[in-house]
Design a protein around this motif. Structure first.
Motif, short mmCIF file in Angstrom:
data_model
loop_
_atom_site.label_atom_id
_atom_site.label_comp_id
_atom_site.label_asym_id
_atom_site.label_seq_id
_atom_site.Cartn_x
_atom_site.Cartn_y
_atom_site.Cartn_z
N GLU A 136 1.05 -1.40 0.01
CA GLU A 136 0.03 -0.31 -0.12
C GLU A 136 1.19 1.33 0.12
O GLU A 136 2.16 1.24 0.70
CB GLU A 136 -1.03 0.90 1.45
N VAL A 137 0.08 2.15 -0.88
CA VAL A 137 1.04 3.09 -1.07
C VAL A 137 1.12 4.09 0.26
O VAL A 137 0.07 4.59 1.66
CB VAL A 137 0.98 4.61 -1.86
N VAL A 156 2.59 4.94 -9.10
CA VAL A 156 1.86 3.81 -8.30
C VAL A 156 0.34 3.49 -9.13
O VAL A 156 0.12 3.68 -10.43
CB VAL A 156 0.71 5.56 -7.49
N ARG A 158 -3.14 3.33 -9.52
CA ARG A 158 -4.39 2.96 -8.61
C ARG A 158 -5.04 2.61 -8.52
O ARG A 158 -6.32 1.56 -9.29
CB ARG A 158 -4.94 4.68 -8.92
N ALA A 159 -6.07 2.82 -7.04
CA ALA A 159 -7.20 1.48 -6.54
C ALA A 159 -6.39 0.18 -6.90
O ALA A 159 -7.65 -0.78 -7.13
CB ALA A 159 -8.26 1.79 -7.05
N THR A 169 -7.48 0.29 -2.69
CA THR A 169 -6.77 2.66 -2.06
C THR A 169 -5.32 1.83 -3.35
O THR A 169 -5.10 0.73 -3.92
CB THR A 169 -6.51 1.78 -0.68
N ASP A 170 -4.51 3.06 -3.46
CA ASP A 170 -3.51 2.75 -4.46
C ASP A 170 -2.62 2.13 -3.50
O ASP A 170 -2.01 1.20 -2.45
CB ASP A 170 -2.98 4.46 -4.27
N TRP A 172 2.02 0.37 -4.43
CA TRP A 172 3.16 0.08 -5.39
C TRP A 172 3.32 -0.97 -5.55
O TRP A 172 2.36 -1.89 -4.91
CB TRP A 172 4.24 0.60 -4.54
N ASP A 261 -0.38 13.84 1.52
CA ASP A 261 -0.34 12.97 0.01
C ASP A 261 1.10 12.72 -0.52
O ASP A 261 1.90 11.83 -0.50
CB ASP A 261 -1.10 13.26 -0.78
N ARG A 265 3.77 9.34 -0.97
CA ARG A 265 4.37 9.04 -1.14
C ARG A 265 5.52 9.45 -1.96
O ARG A 265 6.25 8.41 -2.66
CB ARG A 265 3.15 9.93 -2.74
#
Length: 383
Positions: A136-137, A156, A158-159, A169-170, A172, A261, A265
């Motif tokens: 998770e980011v 990233v 996304r979702a 959730t975003d 990596w 954010d 990140r």
């Protein structure tokens, strides 16, 4: 597929879970960080641990859908963590590498060491063609371990990951191919290296950073009215790209997302300035270049009621020190529209050296305008 046992040259044993491991798994999974960054059940009960080691783990080996392994100290037998393959597809020859580290074993690079052993086994014995590592980011510690093993992260997704409580959730996504396993971590992420220092900083953002007459801290909902007043101020509007109709909804988004954010990140470090009464006095942030990881750009805005007090000079100087000391920056760049004399005075007082004018280098509400550019090096602050 029969369960296996791996040993490393640095004191780890990785083996299939035994029934008697359940109590130690239960204790480890009480850890808030394991519960935050993995999908273990919350609350984590003894029956969850028992089911994992006695039912789910043997079944996944038998079905060849996963290869879960406990990580133990070769000398003492203590449980240190978990490492293995999940989402294993023998036909397509790919899998995901998953790890967690018991709280009492942190700081020993267990995820990296164990993950590297599993990666070698996956490529050399199972002949997999691809491993992925998902996190998770915001899970900077996990990403650091993966980068030390040799995984490459492209951005990233996304979702891209299931979220605790439902939804997505975003995330990596890192990819490792045969021949890419690093037995010696790359210099950038090696212990003491710039990437390692930065991962530590983004994992633990400071709650307060003293800066002479002001303090740098996270933005709060109680700052909302002052943020709106600052970004409606005519001077702020003239020299920045804030919306002309800046209102509470913009300020709320700023508080909830703008700086948080960046920390999550690992792309930037942002603070608000607070005066002696802890009232909002401005903003200051560093935005790391996506193409040059040792360069960041500074931005700052002063609340109109504190201009002329030296608060912004102190705040900007403090965030630059933080950038060099904790984010391992080598260079900080300042830009401003030509004519923004107040911002230039602050930059020069901090120590920035103005290098000239870049034509149409600044964007403002759809238009391009000329900008001053200046640079600060660590030696300019006497580092």
């Amino acid at each position: 597929m029969e369960p296996i046992e791996l040993t490393t040259g640095d004191g780890l044993v990785l083996r299939a879970w035994h029934a008697e491991d359940a109590e130690r798994v239960f204790q480890a999974c009480q850890d808030p960080l394991i519960q935050r960054w993995t999908m273990v059940p919350v609350p984590y009960l003894r029956e969850h641990a028992a089911d994992f080691v006695r039912v789910l783990s043997p079944a996944s080996w038998a079905a060849e859908t996963a290869a879960p392994l406990g990580v133990f100290d070769a000398r003492t037998g203590d449980l240190l963590g978990s490492a293995g393959l999940v989402a294993l597809d023998r036909a397509e020859r790919h899998a995901e590498l998953g790890t967690w580290v018991a709280p009492w074993a942190r700081g020993r690079r267990v995820a990296e060491r164990a993950g590297r052993a599993v990666a070698h086994w996956a490529f050399e014995v199972l002949r997999l063609r691809r491993l992925v590592w998902r996190a998770e980011v915001g899970n900077h510690a996990s990403r650091l371990a993966a980068e030390r093993i040799g995984f490459t992260f492209d951005g990233v997704v996304r979702a891209g990951l299931p979220a605790r409580g439902g939804g997505f959730t975003d995330g990596w996504l890192g990819v490792l191919l045969p021949g890419e396993v690093c037995d010696t971590p790359p210099a950038w992420v090696a212990p003491g290296g710039p990437g390692a220092l930065r991962a530590q900083a983004f994992s633990h953002p400071p709650e307060r950073l003293p800066a002479g007459p002001v303090t740098l801290r996270p933005a709060r909902e109680s700052d909302l009215d002052d943020i709106v007043a600052t970004f409606r101020d005519p001077d702020t509007v003239e020299w920045t790209s804030v919306p002309h109709d800046y209102g509470p909804e913009h300020a709320h988004d700023f508080i909830q997302h703008r700086y948080p954010d960046g920390w999550l990140r690992g792309t930037g470090a942002g603070f608000v300035l607070a005066d002696a009464d802890d009232r909002f006095a401005g903003t200051a942030d560093l935005r790391i270049s996506p193409t040059d990881p040792v360069t960041a750009e500074i931005g700052y805005t002063s609340a109109p009621w504190v201009r002329g007090k030296g608060y912004m000079i102190a705040g900007a100087r403090a965030i630059c020190h933080y950038g060099f000391d904790r984010l391992a920056l080598g260079r900080i760049v300042w830009r401003a529209h030509v004519g923004n004399d107040g911002s230039r005075r602050v930059a020069e007082r901090v120590g920035f050296v103005v290098e000239g004018v870049q034509r149409e280098s600044c964007e403002q509400r759809g238009a391009r305008v000329d900008g001053w550019v200046a640079t600060l090096l660590a030696k300019d602050l006497g580092r």
